[in-house]
Structure formats: structure tokens, C-alpha cells
Scaffold this motif. Structure first.
Motif, PDB file in Angstrom:
ATOM      1  N   VAL A   1      53.636 -46.252 -52.446  1.00 22.01           N
ATOM      2  CA  VAL A   1      52.852 -46.341 -53.824  1.00 22.01           C
ATOM      3  C   VAL A   1      51.248 -45.635 -52.877  1.00 22.01           C
ATOM      4  CG1 VAL A   1      50.466 -47.868 -54.696  1.00 22.01           C
ATOM      5  CG2 VAL A   1      53.037 -48.085 -55.350  1.00 22.01           C
ATOM      6  N   TYR A   2      50.574 -46.220 -51.851  1.00 19.53           N
ATOM      7  CA  TYR A   2      50.638 -46.089 -50.610  1.00 19.53           C
ATOM      8  C   TYR A   2      50.418 -44.304 -51.163  1.00 19.53           C
ATOM      9  CZ  TYR A   2      46.640 -45.643 -47.248  1.00 19.53           C
ATOM     10  OH  TYR A   2      45.250 -45.342 -46.891  1.00 19.53           O
ATOM     11  N   ALA A   3      51.885 -44.017 -50.246  1.00 18.58           N
ATOM     12  CA  ALA A   3      52.017 -42.483 -50.413  1.00 18.58           C
ATOM     13  C   ALA A   3      51.906 -41.745 -51.080  1.00 18.58           C
ATOM     14  CB  ALA A   3      53.363 -41.942 -49.660  1.00 18.58           C
ATOM     15  N   GLN A   4      51.888 -42.354 -52.592  1.00 18.55           N
ATOM     16  CA  GLN A   4      51.624 -41.197 -53.277  1.00 18.55           C
ATOM     17  C   GLN A   4      49.882 -41.360 -53.487  1.00 18.55           C
ATOM     18  OE1 GLN A   4      53.945 -39.724 -55.568  1.00 18.55           O
ATOM     19  NE2 GLN A   4      51.987 -38.675 -56.093  1.00 18.55           N
ATOM     20  N   GLU A   5      49.213 -42.147 -53.487  1.00 18.52           N
ATOM     21  CA  GLU A   5      47.753 -42.534 -53.392  1.00 18.52           C
ATOM     22  C   GLU A   5      47.813 -41.180 -52.935  1.00 18.52           C
ATOM     23  OE1 GLU A   5      46.436 -45.679 -52.762  1.00 18.52           O
ATOM     24  OE2 GLU A   5      46.993 -46.963 -54.293  1.00 18.52           O
ATOM     25  N   ARG A   6      47.924 -40.715 -50.741  1.00 16.95           N
ATOM     26  CA  ARG A   6      47.346 -40.013 -50.523  1.00 16.95           C
ATOM     27  C   ARG A   6      47.285 -38.708 -50.647  1.00 16.95           C
ATOM     28  NH1 ARG A   6      49.146 -40.506 -44.589  1.00 16.95           N
ATOM     29  NH2 ARG A   6      47.748 -39.394 -44.627  1.00 16.95           N
ATOM     30  N   TYR A   7      49.104 -38.559 -51.579  1.00 17.63           N
ATOM     31  CA  TYR A   7      49.185 -37.271 -52.053  1.00 17.63           C
ATOM     32  C   TYR A   7      47.995 -36.701 -53.545  1.00 17.63           C
ATOM     33  CZ  TYR A   7      51.527 -33.813 -54.355  1.00 17.63           C
ATOM     34  OH  TYR A   7      51.945 -31.982 -55.022  1.00 17.63           O
ATOM     35  N   ASN A   8      48.093 -37.772 -54.484  1.00 18.40           N
ATOM     36  CA  ASN A   8      47.035 -37.240 -55.168  1.00 18.40           C
ATOM     37  C   ASN A   8      46.095 -36.780 -54.727  1.00 18.40           C
ATOM     38  OD1 ASN A   8      49.691 -37.984 -56.859  1.00 18.40           O
ATOM     39  ND2 ASN A   8      49.034 -39.636 -57.545  1.00 18.40           N
ATOM     40  N   LYS A   9      45.048 -37.727 -53.754  1.00 12.56           N
ATOM     41  CA  LYS A   9      43.607 -37.629 -53.353  1.00 12.56           C
ATOM     42  C   LYS A   9      43.546 -36.176 -52.570  1.00 12.56           C
ATOM     43  CE  LYS A   9      40.637 -39.694 -50.523  1.00 12.56           C
ATOM     44  NZ  LYS A   9      39.884 -41.173 -49.724  1.00 12.56           N
TER      45      LYS A   9
END
Length: 203
Positions: free
Chosen positions: A48-56
Motif C-alpha cells: 500500500v505504501y509503495a503504491q502511495e509513493r508511486y501515485n504521488k
């Protein structure tokens, strides 16, 4: 083959994707957030955190690609949307050996055999500044995890650390006795590693 991007007049030496850093580091960043990779909940939190960083890091238009060439130019592309170059960037007086986006995607830099590093706006390709100090071709650059600092390695055997906000040299990292071919910054931002023709790694 899905696509072909044409624009350079000589061979292409380097490519950089706007999401390079988050793809490489995943859920690990300089904020030192801890995860328990031994449990399913911990693994899910990492994803989840990796996806959040990618989206940002992702531009509203999608991922941006920059290419650097022996023709002294760079091109900005958005391959998923169009084959035509979004911008052509000039200013270097020798071949471009590396381009690299900052971890936050706001900037990218180009390292050249003209002994300089140039800073560009990450969304538009607008030229912002030049970093000069090396007395021989610049081979490699690497960003700190917080995008505040940049380290460069050169044929002149030195590493230099640059302050992006102030647009100036912070300090030199001496020690190698020959050309510096490789540099990288640890994800926690505390260490830099360099590899040289002198057959040594320095941290």
C-alpha cells in the motif's frame, strides 16, 4: 515492438523515467517507516505504501521519459500518449552521458562530457541552472532521497555534492586516485557510495 520514438541525430546514451526512484525503492524511503515483512498485514502495508509513493510521483499526464544523446540534446517523451517529443532540450556542448529525475519528480539533471551538470524542470523540461566545478567530463550523478542534494562523479577523480535549492556546490568528497565511474545514494540519505577506476569502492 509497441512503439518507436524518433528525434535524436546520434546514438542515445541514457534514459530516465519520472518514476524511476519509487520503482527502485518501493516502500523504503528516507522517512524510515518500519514494516513487519514477516506477517501478511506487514506485507500488505508495504504494498500500500509503495503504491502511495508511486501515485504521488506520477504526473497527471502519466510517466515522463527523458533521453540524452551524443547529439548534445535531450528529448522529453510521453510514450503512452504520443510518439512526438514533448520538448527538446539543448545547452550542453558535448555528449550527455546520464539523465536522472529527482525522487520527487520536480527536477531532472543531465551530466555531460562538457564538465557540467544542468538542472531542468521535471514537468516541462525548462532549463533552471548549471552546476560547474568539475574539470573533466562528468560520468554519473545520484540524488539524495529527499531531492535536496545531488552527488556527481567525474573523470577528474572527485565527487561533488550540490545543494539544489541554493544552486551551488556544498563540498567535495575526495579520496579516489582515478576516474569515478559510479555513484549512488543510500535510501536513508546518510551515505554515498562511489566506484572508481582505482579499483576501489568508497562509502
Amino acid at each position: 515492438m509497441k512503439n518507436e520514438l524518433v528525434g535524436h541525430a546520434h546514438w542515445v546514451n541514457t534514459l530516465a523515467l519520472s518514476t524511476d526512484y519509487v520503482l527502485r525503492t518501493g516502500c523504503f524511503d528516507h522517512k524510515r517507516r518500519e514494516f513487519d515483512s514477516t506477517t501478511d498485514e506487514g506485507k500488505a502495508a508495504m504494498k500500500v505504501y509503495a503504491q502511495e509513493r508511486y501515485n504521488k510521483a506520477l504526473d497527471a499526464r502519466g510517466e515522463i521519459l527523458v533521453s540524452g544523446s551524443d547529439d548534445f540534446t535531450m528529448h522529453m517523451w510521453q510514450p503512452k500518449r504520443q510518439r512526438k517529443s514533448l520538448a527538446r532540450m539543448t545547452g550542453h556542448r558535448a555528449l550527455i552521458i546520464q539523465v536522472s529525475f529527482s525522487p520527487d519528480g520536480f527536477y531532472f539533471v543531465s551530466a555531460s562530457f562538457d564538465k557540467s551538470i544542468k538542472l531542468w524542470e521535471g514537468k516541462s523540461g525548462k532549463y533552471l541552472a548549471a552546476f560547474r566545478g568539475h574539470v573533466s567530463p562528468v560520468y554519473q550523478v545520484s540524488w539524495s532521497a529527499d531531492s535536496r542534494l545531488l552527488v556527481s562523479g567525474s573523470k577528474d577523480s572527485t565527487l561533488k555534492v550540490w545543494d539544489i535549492a541554493k544552486r551551488k556546490l556544498m563540498f567535495d568528497l575526495p579520496g579516489h586516485s582515478d576516474e569515478v565511474y559510479a555513484v549512488d545514494w543510500s535510501p536513508d540519505g546518510e551515505r554515498v557510495c562511489s566506484g572508481s577506476k582505482d579499483r576501489r569502492l568508497r562509502i
